[in-house]
Design a protein around this motif. Structure first.
Motif, PDB file in Angstrom:
ATOM      1  N   ALA A  70     -62.824  12.897  23.032  1.00  0.00           N
ATOM      2  CA  ALA A  70     -63.763  12.104  23.842  1.00  0.00           C
ATOM      3  C   ALA A  70     -63.164  10.763  24.247  1.00  0.00           C
ATOM      4  N   GLY A  71     -62.276  10.211  23.416  1.00  0.00           N
ATOM      5  CA  GLY A  71     -61.682   8.923  23.713  1.00  0.00           C
ATOM      6  C   GLY A  71     -60.863   8.921  24.989  1.00  0.00           C
ATOM      7  N   THR A  72     -60.210  10.034  25.298  1.00  0.00           N
ATOM      8  CA  THR A  72     -59.452  10.130  26.549  1.00  0.00           C
ATOM      9  C   THR A  72     -60.304  10.681  27.680  1.00  0.00           C
ATOM     10  N   LYS A  73     -61.307  11.462  27.330  1.00  0.00           N
ATOM     11  CA  LYS A  73     -62.160  12.060  28.364  1.00  0.00           C
ATOM     12  C   LYS A  73     -63.098  11.041  28.998  1.00  0.00           C
ATOM     13  N   LEU A  74     -63.702  10.173  28.173  1.00  0.00           N
ATOM     14  CA  LEU A  74     -64.747   9.293  28.689  1.00  0.00           C
ATOM     15  C   LEU A  74     -64.278   8.411  29.850  1.00  0.00           C
ATOM     16  N   PRO A  75     -63.177   7.667  29.726  1.00  0.00           N
ATOM     17  CA  PRO A  75     -62.788   6.802  30.855  1.00  0.00           C
ATOM     18  C   PRO A  75     -62.544   7.593  32.140  1.00  0.00           C
ATOM     19  N   LYS A  76     -61.963   8.785  32.019  1.00  0.00           N
ATOM     20  CA  LYS A  76     -61.681   9.590  33.212  1.00  0.00           C
ATOM     21  C   LYS A  76     -62.967  10.086  33.853  1.00  0.00           C
ATOM     22  N   ILE A  77     -63.882  10.608  33.024  1.00  0.00           N
ATOM     23  CA  ILE A  77     -65.147  11.100  33.560  1.00  0.00           C
ATOM     24  C   ILE A  77     -65.946   9.951  34.166  1.00  0.00           C
ATOM     25  N   ALA A  78     -65.957   8.801  33.477  1.00  0.00           N
ATOM     26  CA  ALA A  78     -66.713   7.656  33.965  1.00  0.00           C
ATOM     27  C   ALA A  78     -66.163   7.147  35.299  1.00  0.00           C
ATOM     28  N   LEU A  79     -64.842   7.132  35.423  1.00  0.00           N
ATOM     29  CA  LEU A  79     -64.244   6.723  36.698  1.00  0.00           C
ATOM     30  C   LEU A  79     -64.663   7.671  37.810  1.00  0.00           C
ATOM     31  N   GLU A  80     -64.610   8.959  37.525  1.00  0.00           N
ATOM     32  CA  GLU A  80     -64.990   9.955  38.519  1.00  0.00           C
ATOM     33  C   GLU A  80     -66.470   9.801  38.888  1.00  0.00           C
ATOM     34  N   TYR A  81     -67.290   9.545  37.862  1.00  0.00           N
ATOM     35  CA  TYR A  81     -68.726   9.391  38.102  1.00  0.00           C
ATOM     36  C   TYR A  81     -69.008   8.155  38.961  1.00  0.00           C
ATOM     37  N   GLU A  82     -68.406   7.018  38.614  1.00  0.00           N
ATOM     38  CA  GLU A  82     -68.674   5.789  39.355  1.00  0.00           C
ATOM     39  C   GLU A  82     -68.177   5.883  40.794  1.00  0.00           C
ATOM     40  N   ALA A  83     -67.038   6.555  40.996  1.00  0.00           N
ATOM     41  CA  ALA A  83     -66.545   6.748  42.367  1.00  0.00           C
ATOM     42  C   ALA A  83     -67.501   7.639  43.150  1.00  0.00           C
ATOM     43  N   ALA A  84     -67.992   8.690  42.500  1.00  0.00           N
ATOM     44  CA  ALA A  84     -68.940   9.591  43.158  1.00  0.00           C
ATOM     45  C   ALA A  84     -70.243   8.864  43.487  1.00  0.00           C
ATOM     46  N   LYS A  85     -70.687   8.020  42.571  1.00  0.00           N
ATOM     47  CA  LYS A  85     -71.932   7.267  42.802  1.00  0.00           C
ATOM     48  C   LYS A  85     -71.766   6.291  43.967  1.00  0.00           C
ATOM     49  N   ALA A  86     -70.619   5.647  44.033  1.00  0.00           N
ATOM     50  CA  ALA A  86     -70.376   4.717  45.130  1.00  0.00           C
ATOM     51  C   ALA A  86     -70.346   5.451  46.466  1.00  0.00           C
ATOM     52  N   ARG A  87     -69.729   6.628  46.472  1.00  0.00           N
ATOM     53  CA  ARG A  87     -69.697   7.433  47.697  1.00  0.00           C
ATOM     54  C   ARG A  87     -71.103   7.906  48.069  1.00  0.00           C
ATOM     55  N   HIS A  88     -71.848   8.341  47.055  1.00  0.00           N
ATOM     56  CA  HIS A  88     -73.216   8.799  47.301  1.00  0.00           C
ATOM     57  C   HIS A  88     -74.064   7.681  47.893  1.00  0.00           C
ATOM     58  N   ASP A  89     -73.978   6.495  47.303  1.00  0.00           N
ATOM     59  CA  ASP A  89     -74.794   5.374  47.766  1.00  0.00           C
ATOM     60  C   ASP A  89     -74.395   4.949  49.182  1.00  0.00           C
ATOM     61  N   ALA A  90     -73.091   5.012  49.473  1.00  0.00           N
ATOM     62  CA  ALA A  90     -72.638   4.654  50.819  1.00  0.00           C
ATOM     63  C   ALA A  90     -73.140   5.669  51.842  1.00  0.00           C
ATOM     64  N   ALA A  91     -73.062   6.949  51.507  1.00  0.00           N
ATOM     65  CA  ALA A  91     -73.563   7.985  52.412  1.00  0.00           C
ATOM     66  C   ALA A  91     -75.066   7.857  52.592  1.00  0.00           C
ATOM     67  N   LEU A  92     -75.758   7.477  51.514  1.00  0.00           N
ATOM     68  CA  LEU A  92     -77.207   7.275  51.576  1.00  0.00           C
ATOM     69  C   LEU A  92     -77.545   6.117  52.523  1.00  0.00           C
ATOM     70  N   GLN A  93     -76.729   5.082  52.453  1.00  0.00           N
ATOM     71  CA  GLN A  93     -76.930   3.927  53.340  1.00  0.00           C
ATOM     72  C   GLN A  93     -76.773   4.343  54.804  1.00  0.00           C
ATOM     73  N   VAL A  94     -75.715   5.113  55.090  1.00  0.00           N
ATOM     74  CA  VAL A  94     -75.478   5.556  56.465  1.00  0.00           C
ATOM     75  C   VAL A  94     -76.593   6.499  56.913  1.00  0.00           C
ATOM     76  N   ARG A  95     -77.020   7.382  56.027  1.00  0.00           N
ATOM     77  CA  ARG A  95     -78.112   8.300  56.368  1.00  0.00           C
ATOM     78  C   ARG A  95     -79.372   7.513  56.725  1.00  0.00           C
ATOM     79  N   GLU A 126     -74.644  16.372  43.997  1.00  0.00           N
ATOM     80  CA  GLU A 126     -74.262  17.486  43.125  1.00  0.00           C
ATOM     81  C   GLU A 126     -73.189  17.058  42.130  1.00  0.00           C
ATOM     82  N   GLN A 127     -72.229  16.276  42.605  1.00  0.00           N
ATOM     83  CA  GLN A 127     -71.168  15.807  41.711  1.00  0.00           C
ATOM     84  C   GLN A 127     -71.729  14.904  40.616  1.00  0.00           C
ATOM     85  N   LEU A 128     -72.668  14.045  40.970  1.00  0.00           N
ATOM     86  CA  LEU A 128     -73.291  13.163  39.980  1.00  0.00           C
ATOM     87  C   LEU A 128     -74.047  13.976  38.931  1.00  0.00           C
ATOM     88  N   ASN A 129     -74.764  14.988  39.375  1.00  0.00           N
ATOM     89  CA  ASN A 129     -75.510  15.829  38.434  1.00  0.00           C
ATOM     90  C   ASN A 129     -74.580  16.586  37.496  1.00  0.00           C
TER      91      ASN A 129
END
Length: 350
Positions: A283-308, A210-213
């Motif tokens: 957008a110049g200040t927003k993009l790095p923050k959003i991208a960091l949040e997205y990549e962290a969420a993706k890493a968490r999602h992929d890790a949870a997917l691995q455990v599942r 949901e966070q990634l979407n």
């Protein structure tokens, strides 16, 4: 508690303004309509302001009750400031910072009468009704003012690319690894049966999905705004993706069939406006923050997917021997999803 959901009122008013202005691509037309909406809302606020203050003050002084401010969608401090302004013929700036003492409960009605404040019938109900109208108009004005700023930025971008300076380039690799490790540690710390751990892993997958979407459209909107309307180069470094991935997104939003069809840099602002690509303010200040949040969420999602996945295999093997539909019910997925995992491991069940 308030009988009126002021958050819903503000959200709805904001959404209506966003919808009305979002249909207009030309920033000049959008700015003109935003000014009209802002001025209309400002006029309505001016017409409501004095009556609202009188009714709120009357309710606070003649019909005091715990948490009365919540009925009017304001803070307790704001309610007192409105009331004291009437009792003391409007407070000056110094008095707003250090207001006169709030009258004790037993003296409030007398203070109101001494100030010549009438006590209307059903003061609380009237104050609540007018407060709802006031907060709706205030939300419309705020939304219109934000659109005015964005339209102004777009007009400046239409003349030439907006100078955003050097963009931040976060350490995405470290962020991904930290997020992945944290997710694995959280799920490993679960003290329960494999079935319970599978359920929690599946919930984590759903949550981070949901966070990634939510984050992906925000990231892409900021990235495209910078790529098409700003002076920044190498935007993909700040988005956490490579050049080819960035170009595929740019081609998609422009509606061109291939990366090779993306217009040259000097033609991109016009092409982006024609395609309806919106200018994202800051957008110049927003993009790095959003991208960091997205990549962290993706890493968490992929890790949870691995455990599942690992736990699906555990539940499908002995001594459990669960069938795909039974596992699918736990993770709230179609049995086909489970069968693909089991098939890949050579122990699928019907």
């Amino acid at each position: 508690m308030s009988s009126i959901d002021y958050t819903a009122i503000r959200t709805k008013a904001r959404a209506e303004v966003d919808d009305e202005l979002g249909k207009i691509i030309d920033p000049r037309e959008r700015r003109a309509l935003a000014e009209e909406i802002r001025d209309q809302a400002h006029m309505e606020l001016s017409m409501l302001r004095d009556e609202r203050q009188q009714l709120v003050a009357a309710a606070a002084l003649y019909e005091p009750a715990p948490d009365l401010h919540e009925k009017f969608g304001i803070s307790r401090t704001h309610l007192r400031r409105l009331t004291m302004g009437l009792l003391h013929n409007d407070l000056d700036r110094e008095q707003q910072i250090n207001p006169p003492p709030w009258p004790p409960l037993s003296e409030r009605a007398e203070a109101a009468r001494n100030a010549g404040l009438p006590h209307p019938k059903d003061a609380v109900d009237q104050a609540t009704a007018i407060s709802a109208r006031y907060e709706e108009a205030a939300a419309r004005r705020r939304a219109a003012k934000e659109h005015l700023g964005e339209a102004g930025e777009e007009l400046r971008a239409a003349i030439g690319r907006v100078d955003v300076g050097q963009l931040e380039r976060p350490d995405f690799a470290t962020i991904r690894e930290q997020a992945r490790t944290a997710m694995l540690d959280e799920l490993a710390a679960v003290d329960g049966s494999p079935e319970e751990r599978l359920r929690l892993a599946a919930e984590a997958v759903d949550h981070w999905e949901e966070q990634l979407n939510r984050l992906l459209p925000e990231r892409d909107a900021a990235m495209c705004s910078l790529a098409f309307y700003a002076t920044a180069k190498g935007v993909y470094y700040s988005a956490g993706i490579n050049r080819n991935a960035c170009n595929r997104i740019l081609a998609r939003v422009l509606g061109v069939p291939d990366i090779a069809d993306i217009p040259k840099r000097d033609m991109q602002p016009a092409a982006a406006r024609a395609a309806g690509v919106r200018f994202v303010k800051k957008a110049g200040t927003k993009l790095p923050k959003i991208a960091l949040e997205y990549e962290a969420a993706k890493a968490r999602h992929d890790a949870a997917l691995q455990v599942r996945r690992e736990l699906i295999l555990v539940m499908g093997a002995e001594p459990y021997g669960w069938e795909a539909p039974q596992i699918a019910e736990v993770i709230d997925r179609d049995p086909k999803v489970v069968r693909r995992v089991l098939d890949a491991n050579g122990n699928a069940k019907k």
